[in-house]
Every structure is written in structure tokens, then in C-alpha cells.
Write a protein that holds these residues in place. Structure first.
Motif, mmCIF file in Angstrom:
data_model
loop_
_atom_site.group_PDB
_atom_site.id
_atom_site.type_symbol
_atom_site.label_atom_id
_atom_site.label_comp_id
_atom_site.label_asym_id
_atom_site.label_seq_id
_atom_site.Cartn_x
_atom_site.Cartn_y
_atom_site.Cartn_z
ATOM 1 N N THR A 62 38.677 24.749 50.213
ATOM 2 C CA THR A 62 39.715 25.525 49.558
ATOM 3 C C THR A 62 40.800 24.551 49.114
ATOM 4 O O THR A 62 40.643 23.338 49.262
ATOM 5 C CB THR A 62 40.239 26.656 50.468
ATOM 6 O OG1 THR A 62 41.058 27.539 49.687
ATOM 7 C CG2 THR A 62 40.998 26.135 51.666
ATOM 8 N N VAL A 77 31.699 26.438 47.540
ATOM 9 C CA VAL A 77 31.867 27.765 48.118
ATOM 10 C C VAL A 77 33.302 27.825 48.657
ATOM 11 O O VAL A 77 33.725 26.930 49.389
ATOM 12 C CB VAL A 77 30.856 28.008 49.259
ATOM 13 C CG1 VAL A 77 31.116 29.345 49.938
ATOM 14 C CG2 VAL A 77 29.422 27.923 48.732
ATOM 15 N N SER A 78 34.036 28.862 48.298
ATOM 16 C CA SER A 78 35.442 28.920 48.693
ATOM 17 C C SER A 78 35.906 30.364 48.889
ATOM 18 O O SER A 78 35.397 31.274 48.226
ATOM 19 C CB SER A 78 36.302 28.263 47.606
ATOM 20 O OG SER A 78 37.673 28.313 47.958
ATOM 21 N N PRO A 79 36.885 30.554 49.788
ATOM 22 C CA PRO A 79 37.507 31.870 49.882
ATOM 23 C C PRO A 79 38.346 32.190 48.639
ATOM 24 O O PRO A 79 38.706 33.332 48.406
ATOM 25 C CB PRO A 79 38.367 31.795 51.141
ATOM 26 C CG PRO A 79 38.511 30.357 51.464
ATOM 27 C CD PRO A 79 37.381 29.631 50.809
ATOM 28 N N GLU A 80 38.637 31.170 47.844
ATOM 29 C CA GLU A 80 39.399 31.350 46.604
ATOM 30 C C GLU A 80 38.433 31.646 45.460
ATOM 31 O O GLU A 80 37.298 31.173 45.460
ATOM 32 C CB GLU A 80 40.189 30.080 46.265
ATOM 33 C CG GLU A 80 41.112 29.595 47.355
ATOM 34 C CD GLU A 80 42.220 30.568 47.692
ATOM 35 O OE1 GLU A 80 42.712 31.243 46.773
ATOM 36 O OE2 GLU A 80 42.578 30.662 48.874
ATOM 37 N N ASN A 81 38.890 32.389 44.482
ATOM 38 C CA ASN A 81 38.092 32.636 43.285
ATOM 39 C C ASN A 81 38.598 31.748 42.159
ATOM 40 O O ASN A 81 39.765 31.355 42.156
ATOM 41 C CB ASN A 81 38.208 34.102 42.861
ATOM 42 C CG ASN A 81 37.532 35.022 43.852
ATOM 43 O OD1 ASN A 81 36.413 34.769 44.267
ATOM 44 N ND2 ASN A 81 38.224 36.089 44.243
ATOM 45 N N VAL A 95 35.071 26.983 41.392
ATOM 46 C CA VAL A 95 34.355 27.540 42.545
ATOM 47 C C VAL A 95 33.054 28.144 42.008
ATOM 48 O O VAL A 95 33.071 28.938 41.075
ATOM 49 C CB VAL A 95 35.217 28.615 43.247
ATOM 50 C CG1 VAL A 95 34.409 29.340 44.325
ATOM 51 C CG2 VAL A 95 36.470 27.979 43.833
ATOM 52 N N THR A 148 30.705 29.784 44.064
ATOM 53 C CA THR A 148 30.386 31.011 44.788
ATOM 54 C C THR A 148 31.556 31.385 45.695
ATOM 55 O O THR A 148 32.067 30.547 46.433
ATOM 56 C CB THR A 148 29.122 30.826 45.661
ATOM 57 O OG1 THR A 148 28.058 30.364 44.839
ATOM 58 C CG2 THR A 148 28.707 32.125 46.324
ATOM 59 N N SER A 149 31.932 32.635 45.649
ATOM 60 C CA SER A 149 32.949 33.138 46.559
ATOM 61 C C SER A 149 32.379 33.141 47.976
ATOM 62 O O SER A 149 31.207 33.472 48.181
ATOM 63 C CB SER A 149 33.333 34.557 46.147
ATOM 64 O OG SER A 149 34.019 35.205 47.191
ATOM 65 N N LEU A 150 33.187 32.798 48.947
ATOM 66 C CA LEU A 150 32.760 32.817 50.340
ATOM 67 C C LEU A 150 32.247 34.208 50.728
ATOM 68 O O LEU A 150 31.283 34.333 51.489
ATOM 69 C CB LEU A 150 33.905 32.385 51.259
ATOM 70 C CG LEU A 150 33.610 32.332 52.745
ATOM 71 C CD1 LEU A 150 32.457 31.379 53.053
ATOM 72 C CD2 LEU A 150 34.864 31.906 53.506
ATOM 73 N N ASP A 151 32.853 35.247 50.173
ATOM 74 C CA ASP A 151 32.417 36.615 50.470
ATOM 75 C C ASP A 151 30.977 36.875 50.028
ATOM 76 O O ASP A 151 30.285 37.709 50.604
ATOM 77 C CB ASP A 151 33.343 37.636 49.793
ATOM 78 C CG ASP A 151 34.732 37.661 50.409
ATOM 79 O OD1 ASP A 151 34.870 37.265 51.590
ATOM 80 O OD2 ASP A 151 35.681 38.064 49.708
ATOM 81 N N ASP A 152 30.526 36.168 49.002
ATOM 82 C CA ASP A 152 29.180 36.362 48.461
ATOM 83 C C ASP A 152 28.177 35.313 48.943
ATOM 84 O O ASP A 152 26.977 35.449 48.697
ATOM 85 C CB ASP A 152 29.215 36.330 46.929
ATOM 86 C CG ASP A 152 30.054 37.453 46.345
ATOM 87 O OD1 ASP A 152 30.110 38.541 46.964
ATOM 88 O OD2 ASP A 152 30.666 37.241 45.278
#
Length: 191
Positions: A15, A40-44, A61, A63-67
Motif C-alpha cells: 500500500t 495487490v493492495s487494500p487501495e484501489n 494496483v 487487484t484489490s485486496l478484497d478480490d
């Protein structure tokens, strides 16, 4: 140019505030060996690196960490820097994502302050590791066996100290991702 990492996918968990060279240098090493690397990051959108204490470049980024799912990658890299690991270590999704690589016996690479994420995920107890000097005591307190060496390899867990060690670290990253799963890689039990 060797393509021995062809077909291999490296997830880079970061991040804002990661040490830029600790992301770009391993990423280049994997790509030069024929593999792919994904941020991969919690940030978009984009995240910003640091060059020591100065602001660095922006990086997209992937891929979003959520995905993100660990099963979609062959290995995980956690770059250091003062801010990124500190933010990730308090993010439960980042800790779960990291832990999943251990559960799936996949290689994990962490450099500089990156092992702070491993500490918070309870993944270093009994493991042989290294890091930047300021994190070494935290690793010891978490039950790790710390060596002040450029690179330490422990059954699929590869740690390194600082940007000066990147050449050796990158060689081990390519070697370990090509070896694949490591039966000795496991999720440690907190002390």
C-alpha cells in the motif's frame, strides 16, 4: 534471457509508502525470468512508493485486496518501507491473505520492514528469518530465530534485510517460485 519462471504469478502485497526499489527490483527479476507480478493492495487505483523518506512514483494496483485470492498466485512478496508494512499489519484482510500462502505451502518473500506483517499474522514463531535491524528485536519477541544475514531461507519463507541485499534476494525469489510448493512451509503457532 531465461524463462524458467514462465507461467508463475507473484502477488506483491503493498500500500502507500512501500520502499519503491523493494517492489520494482523483485518484480523485474520475476518478469525477466518469464513470470508475472501483480500488485495487490487494500487501495484501489494507484499506490505511491517511497525512495527512503522521499515520495516516489505511483504504481497501478492490479487487484484489490478484497478480490485477491492466494490460490490465484504462486508466491507472495511483501516489500518493506516505513509505512506500507505498518498499515498492512493492522489490516485483517492483508493478514488473512498472507496466512493463506503459508496454509497453501507457497513461497513467501519479505524484505526490510515487510516481516512486520508476518509478525502480526503470527507466522514467524520458530522460523529462521532476517530483516532490517530495527525490526529484528520484534521478530525475536515473536519467537523467530533471527540472523543478521543478507538473505535467510526457511522452507519457502525468504526474508532479507535492505535494498543493498536485493541482488541475492531476487535470486532466491526466482529460485523459490520455480521450486513451487514447500511441504515445510506452514503457518506457525503463536507462542
Amino acid at each position: 534471457m531465461s524463462k524458467r519462471a514462465e507461467g508463475k504469478k507473484l502477488a506483491i502485497l503493498a500500500t502507500n509508502g512501500f520502499e519503491q526499489i523493494e517492489l520494482t527490483s523483485p518484480k523485474d527479476a520475476i518478469q525477466n525470468a518469464g513470470g508475472q507480478a501483480f500488485i495487490v493492495s487494500p487501495e484501489n487505483g494507484r499506490i505511491q512508493g517511497n525512495n527512503h523518506r522521499d515520495l516516489g512514483d505511483y504504481f497501478d494496483v492490479d487487484t484489490s485486496l478484497d478480490d485477491a485470492k492466494a490460490e490465484d498466485y504462486d508466491a507472495l512478496l511483501i516489500p518493506g518501507g516505513l509505512f506500507s508494512p505498518d498499515a498492512l499489519r493492522t489490516n485483517q484482510a492483508a493478514l488473512d491473505f498472507t496466512s493463506a500462502f503459508f496454509e497453501q505451502k507457497k513461497p513467501v518473500f519479505a524484505i526490510c520492514h515487510g516481516p512486520q506483517v508476518l509478525i502480526s499474522a503470527n507466522l514467524v514463531n520458530g522460523r529462521h528469518v532476517t530483516s532490517i535491524e530495527s525490526v529484528q528485536q520484534d521478530l525475536k519477541n515473536a519467537g523467530a530465530k533471527v540472523t543478521d544475514s543478507p538473505v535467510v531461507v526457511d522452507k519457502g519463507l525468504v526474508t532479507s534485510r535492505k535494498p543493498d541485499d536485493l541482488s541475492q534476494f531476487n535470486d532466491k525469489i526466482v529460485e523459490e517460485i520455480c521450486e513451487g510448493k514447500h511441504d515445510g512451509q506452514r503457518q506457525s503457532v503463536a507462542a
